[in-house]
Design an enzyme around this catalytic site. Structure first.
Site, PDB file in Angstrom:
ATOM      1  CE  LYS A 148       2.512  -2.515  -4.322  1.00 47.82           C
ATOM      2  NZ  LYS A 148       2.200  -2.133  -2.940  1.00 47.82           N
TER       3      LYS A 148
ATOM      4  N   PRO B 149      -9.028  -0.038  11.046  1.00 44.91           N
ATOM      5  CG  PRO B 149      -8.736   0.588  13.273  1.00 44.91           C
ATOM      6  CD  PRO B 149      -9.679  -0.131  12.355  1.00 44.91           C
ATOM      7  NE  ARG B 150      -4.908  -0.030   4.771  1.00 47.94           N
ATOM      8  CZ  ARG B 150      -5.019   0.572   3.602  1.00 47.94           C
ATOM      9  NH1 ARG B 150      -4.352   1.679   3.356  1.00 47.94           N
ATOM     10  NH2 ARG B 150      -5.784   0.069   2.665  1.00 47.94           N
TER      11      ARG B 150
ATOM     12  CG  ASN C 234      -2.305 -11.049  -2.225  1.00 49.19           C
ATOM     13  OD1 ASN C 234      -2.340 -10.866  -3.441  1.00 49.19           O
ATOM     14  ND2 ASN C 234      -1.222 -11.498  -1.616  1.00 49.19           N
ATOM     15  CB  ALA C 235      -2.625  -6.711  -4.967  1.00 46.10           C
ATOM     16  N   GLY C 236      -4.443  -4.593  -3.608  1.00 50.44           N
ATOM     17  CA  GLY C 236      -5.462  -3.573  -3.865  1.00 50.44           C
ATOM     18  C   GLY C 236      -4.722  -2.352  -4.359  1.00 50.44           C
ATOM     19  CG  HIS C 237      -2.037  -2.467  -6.945  1.00 48.92           C
ATOM     20  ND1 HIS C 237      -1.146  -3.053  -7.813  1.00 48.92           N
ATOM     21  CD2 HIS C 237      -1.715  -2.914  -5.709  1.00 48.92           C
ATOM     22  CE1 HIS C 237      -0.321  -3.825  -7.108  1.00 48.92           C
ATOM     23  NE2 HIS C 237      -0.647  -3.761  -5.844  1.00 48.92           N
TER      24      HIS C 237
ATOM     25  N   GLY D  69       4.880  11.969  -4.409  1.00 44.69           N
ATOM     26  CA  GLY D  69       3.415  11.981  -4.351  1.00 44.69           C
ATOM     27  C   GLY D  69       2.947  13.021  -3.349  1.00 44.69           C
TER      28      GLY D  69
ATOM     29  CD  GLN E 148       0.971  -8.886  -2.398  1.00 39.99           C
ATOM     30  OE1 GLN E 148       1.588  -9.525  -3.238  1.00 39.99           O
ATOM     31  NE2 GLN E 148      -0.315  -8.620  -2.552  1.00 39.99           N
TER      32      GLN E 148
ATOM     33  CG  ASP F  23      -1.923  -1.173   1.177  1.00 34.00           C
ATOM     34  OD1 ASP F  23      -2.225  -1.671   0.082  1.00 34.00           O
ATOM     35  OD2 ASP F  23      -2.362  -1.590   2.264  1.00 34.00           O
TER      36      ASP F  23
HETATM   37  P1  GDP Z   1      -0.724   0.146  -3.632  1.00 32.92           P
HETATM   38  O1  GDP Z   1      -1.288  -1.107  -3.077  1.00 32.92           O
HETATM   39  O2  GDP Z   1       0.736   0.279  -3.379  1.00 32.92           O
HETATM   40  O3  GDP Z   1      -1.060   0.364  -5.080  1.00 32.92           O
HETATM   41  O4  GDP Z   1      -1.409   1.335  -2.822  1.00 32.92           O
HETATM   42  P2  GDP Z   1      -2.976   1.447  -2.456  1.00 32.92           P
HETATM   43  O5  GDP Z   1      -3.715   1.857  -3.648  1.00 32.92           O
HETATM   44  O6  GDP Z   1      -3.441   0.249  -1.715  1.00 32.92           O
HETATM   45  O7  GDP Z   1      -2.940   2.582  -1.359  1.00 32.92           O
HETATM   46  C1  GDP Z   1      -2.441   3.847  -1.606  1.00 32.92           C
HETATM   47  C2  GDP Z   1      -3.557   4.870  -1.273  1.00 32.92           C
HETATM   48  O8  GDP Z   1      -2.974   6.141  -1.144  1.00 32.92           O
HETATM   49  C3  GDP Z   1      -4.580   5.021  -2.389  1.00 32.92           C
HETATM   50  O9  GDP Z   1      -5.807   5.375  -1.847  1.00 32.92           O
HETATM   51  C4  GDP Z   1      -4.000   6.144  -3.240  1.00 32.92           C
HETATM   52  O10 GDP Z   1      -4.978   6.838  -3.988  1.00 32.92           O
HETATM   53  C5  GDP Z   1      -3.407   7.011  -2.173  1.00 32.92           C
HETATM   54  N1  GDP Z   1      -2.202   7.767  -2.560  1.00 32.92           N
HETATM   55  C6  GDP Z   1      -1.198   7.393  -3.401  1.00 32.92           C
HETATM   56  N2  GDP Z   1      -0.219   8.349  -3.427  1.00 32.92           N
HETATM   57  C7  GDP Z   1      -0.632   9.317  -2.562  1.00 32.92           C
HETATM   58  C8  GDP Z   1      -0.041  10.552  -2.121  1.00 32.92           C
HETATM   59  O11 GDP Z   1       1.047  10.939  -2.502  1.00 32.92           O
HETATM   60  N3  GDP Z   1      -0.771  11.287  -1.216  1.00 32.92           N
HETATM   61  C9  GDP Z   1      -1.987  10.876  -0.740  1.00 32.92           C
HETATM   62  N4  GDP Z   1      -2.612  11.641   0.135  1.00 32.92           N
HETATM   63  N5  GDP Z   1      -2.547   9.708  -1.132  1.00 32.92           N
HETATM   64  C10 GDP Z   1      -1.874   8.945  -2.014  1.00 32.92           C
HETATM   65  P1  IMO Z   2      -0.767  -4.301  -2.123  1.00 36.94           P
HETATM   66  O1  IMO Z   2      -0.330  -4.891  -3.431  1.00 36.94           O
HETATM   67  C1  IMO Z   2      -0.666  -4.627   2.254  1.00 36.94           C
HETATM   68  C2  IMO Z   2      -0.504  -8.712   3.909  1.00 36.94           C
HETATM   69  C3  IMO Z   2      -1.693  -9.226   4.688  1.00 36.94           C
HETATM   70  C4  IMO Z   2      -1.013 -10.210   5.639  1.00 36.94           C
HETATM   71  C5  IMO Z   2       0.098 -10.797   4.784  1.00 36.94           C
HETATM   72  C6  IMO Z   2      -0.245 -12.155   4.163  1.00 36.94           C
HETATM   73  O2  IMO Z   2      -2.080  -3.619  -2.177  1.00 36.94           O
HETATM   74  O3  IMO Z   2       0.316  -3.461  -1.546  1.00 36.94           O
HETATM   75  P2  IMO Z   2      -1.817 -12.912   2.164  1.00 36.94           P
HETATM   76  O4  IMO Z   2      -3.289 -12.774   1.975  1.00 36.94           O
HETATM   77  O5  IMO Z   2      -1.006 -12.291   1.086  1.00 36.94           O
HETATM   78  O6  IMO Z   2      -1.407 -14.333   2.441  1.00 36.94           O
HETATM   79  O7  IMO Z   2      -1.517 -12.098   3.521  1.00 36.94           O
HETATM   80  O8  IMO Z   2       0.346  -9.849   3.748  1.00 36.94           O
HETATM   81  N1  IMO Z   2      -0.813  -8.207   2.545  1.00 36.94           N
HETATM   82  C7  IMO Z   2      -0.804  -6.906   2.203  1.00 36.94           C
HETATM   83  N2  IMO Z   2      -0.627  -5.791   2.929  1.00 36.94           N
HETATM   84  N3  IMO Z   2      -0.818  -4.531   0.920  1.00 36.94           N
HETATM   85  C8  IMO Z   2      -0.970  -5.632   0.165  1.00 36.94           C
HETATM   86  O9  IMO Z   2      -1.017  -5.598  -1.193  1.00 36.94           O
HETATM   87  C9  IMO Z   2      -1.017  -6.901   0.806  1.00 36.94           C
HETATM   88  N4  IMO Z   2      -1.174  -8.172   0.368  1.00 36.94           N
HETATM   89  C10 IMO Z   2      -1.034  -8.956   1.439  1.00 36.94           C
HETATM   90  O10 IMO Z   2      -2.340  -8.191   5.385  1.00 36.94           O
HETATM   91  O11 IMO Z   2      -0.389  -9.538   6.713  1.00 36.94           O
HETATM   92 MG    MG Z   3      -2.805  -1.753  -1.824  1.00 33.08          MG
END
Ligand code: GDP
Ligand code: IMO
Ligand code: MG
Length: 454
Positions: free
Chosen positions: A15, A326-327, A37-40, A438, A225, A12
């Protein structure tokens, strides 16, 4: 050429946003590990797309490839593709025939094993990621290519399903349903195979990507991840089951390491830490019940620290997208980043979320650890040792909240001076230049210093 995007912390880091930003110059965006498991997050024309399996480039019309190092849940894949189509996009997604398939029993077993593990549970996403990689290593997995060949699929299921059923029933003592029924699985997954074939989605990933590179196209490799949850280089056992580190980009696509190495490897850094899951976290602020080890909700971590944690959590939107949980949050951890810089060989950095820290009086950084009486600059190899590390903090003066969109337009020098001091400290410690900063979630809220494709 290739540009590989790697999370340098705990996932998170933003990326998806960086893939979107630099992906403009790419023709193909491939994921090399992980699964749903990812959320982009990608913000396109004011619309937020949260992708868990489809590569982020698909939102902007790039060819998206799921490499052989990924684990594929076909249901998630088709749901995501269908949703994008409903939103007016035409995602072009290819799937490696060598990639392994997540079956319903993997998800069930993920849940059961997590519950069983107690203190050793990683707090997984329960998507069946770990059990699928286990079966891959155990040479009893089902691959995407098997879905296209009904006889092979039947053979594989007949071998593996009784074992999984026995495991669930006899070892873990749970009742099993249709997710352990060979006929049901065979019919469902054969149909997924038909759809993959009808839509011409399967590829020999390495060959497909190499041909595009040979034709002069640009390939982006999108890690999921992050380094500290890598199965080899992360905080084992509180990790995911794949290799998000840059080496995974080679193994997980079939492109040679020299091909990846001739390109760029961009480390994505969040300006503070966020963590979904369990295990130690030396720079943690406050704590979250159920995730922070030995956290006592009644005692807390002190009012000031809890307040600061809540502030950063709220400003950064650090709540689970599905559960709203909450994270955990903490200050930047430099030993973690030095470890990531070495393990990945970063050629550049994108540092996100500096806007989130704006308006604080001071911003701290865990510069080193005190470990059994000595100062260390990088992470120890065991998580038990890491849990004994105490962060030694360096303090930076805070920076004001400004109009970040204007800053992004005006460029790097428009970033408040104290924030630049912070950024330059990180770049110097990691010996890698800053490519992007960012300053907000939108693509326009990014200060671009360098485009790795140029
Ligand atoms: P990823 O898993 O690495 O692709 O990241 P996520 O999408 O899970 O989480 C990043 C969150 O932060 C998303 O809601 C993005 O829209 C947000 N984000 C990314 N870059 C920035 C930044 O520079 N500032 C702020 N405030 N939010 C950001
Ligand atoms: P992105 O790509 C944050 C964490 C889970 C758990 C551990 C193992 O959005 O950055 P899994 O389901 O993969 O076996 O879980 O890894 N985890 C992540 N934490 N961002 C992610 O993906 C994650 N994918 C898995 O919370 O601790
Ligand atoms: Mg993510």
């Amino acid at each position: 050429m290739t540009v590989t995007i790697v999370g340098s912390q705990l996932g998170d880091e933003g990326k998806g946003g960086v893939v979107d930003l630099y992906g403009d110059a790419a023709d193909v965006v491939a994921r090399y590990q992980g699964g749903d498991n990812a959320g982009h997050t990608v913000v396109h024309d004011g619309t937020k797309y949260k992708l868990s399996l489809v590569p982020s480039g698909a939102v902007r019309g790039k060819v998206g490839v799921l490499g052989n190092g990924c684990v594929i849940n076909p249901k998630t894949l088709f749901d995501e593709i269908d949703t994008l189509r409903e939103r007016g996009l035409e995602p072009d997604v290819r799937v490696a025939e060598r990639a392994h398939v997540i079956l319903p029993y993997h998800r069930t077993l993920d849940g059961i094993e997590e519950a069983e593990k107690d203190d050793l549970a990683a707090g997984t996403t329960k998507r069946g990621i770990g059990p699928t990689y286990e079966d891959k290593a155990g040479r009893r997995g089902v691959r995407v290519g098997d879905l296209l060949d009904p006889d092979a699929l039947r053979d594989r299921l007949e071998y593996v399903v009784p074992q999984k059923k026995a495991l669930a029933e006899n070892v873990f003592g749970t009742e099993t349903g249709e997710e352990f029924d060979i006929d049901h699985l065979y019919e469902t997954y054969r149909e997924y195979g038909e759809r993959l074939a009808d839509e011409g989605m399967t590829v020999d990933c390495g060959r497909f990507l190499q041909e595009r590179i040979d034709a002069g196209e640009n390939v982006m490799l999108e890690g999921a991840q992050g380094t500290s949850i890598d199965i080899d280089h992360g905080i084992y056992p509180y990790v995911t089951s794949s290799n998000p580190t840059a080496g995974g980009a080679s193994v997980g696509t079939g492109l040679g390491p020299t091909v990846i190495g001739q390109g760029e490897v961009v480390g994505i850094v969040k300006a503070y830490l966020s963590r979904v899951g369990t295990g130690p976290l030396p720079t943690e602020l406050g704590g979250v019940e159920g995730q922070t080890p030995d956290y006592d909700a009644n005692e807390g971590a002190g009012e000031d620290e809890e307040e600061l944690a809540t502030y950063i959590r709220d400003e950064g939107g650090e709540y689970g997208t599905v559960t709203g949980r909450p994270r955990r949050v903490g200050w930047l951890d430099m030993p973690m980043l030095r470890h990531a810089a070495r393990a990945n060989g970063f050629t550049g950095l994108a540092i996100n979320h500096i806007d989130v820290l704006a308006d604080l009086d001071e911003v701290k950084v865990g510069h080193s650890y005190e470990f059994d009486g000595t100062e260390i600059l990088t992470m120890p190899p065991t998580t038990e040792a890491w849990g004994r590390c105490e962060a030694t903090f360096t303090s930076f003066d805070g920076w004001p909240d400004v109009d970040w969109t204007t800053v992004a337009e005006d460029g790097y020098d428009a970033i408040p001076e104290n924030a630049r001091t912070y950024l330059e400290y990180v770049a110097e410690e990691l010996d890698a230049p800053i490519y992007a900063v960012g300053v907000g979630p939108g693509r326009e809220e990014t200060v671009v210093v360098e485009n790795p494709y140029e």
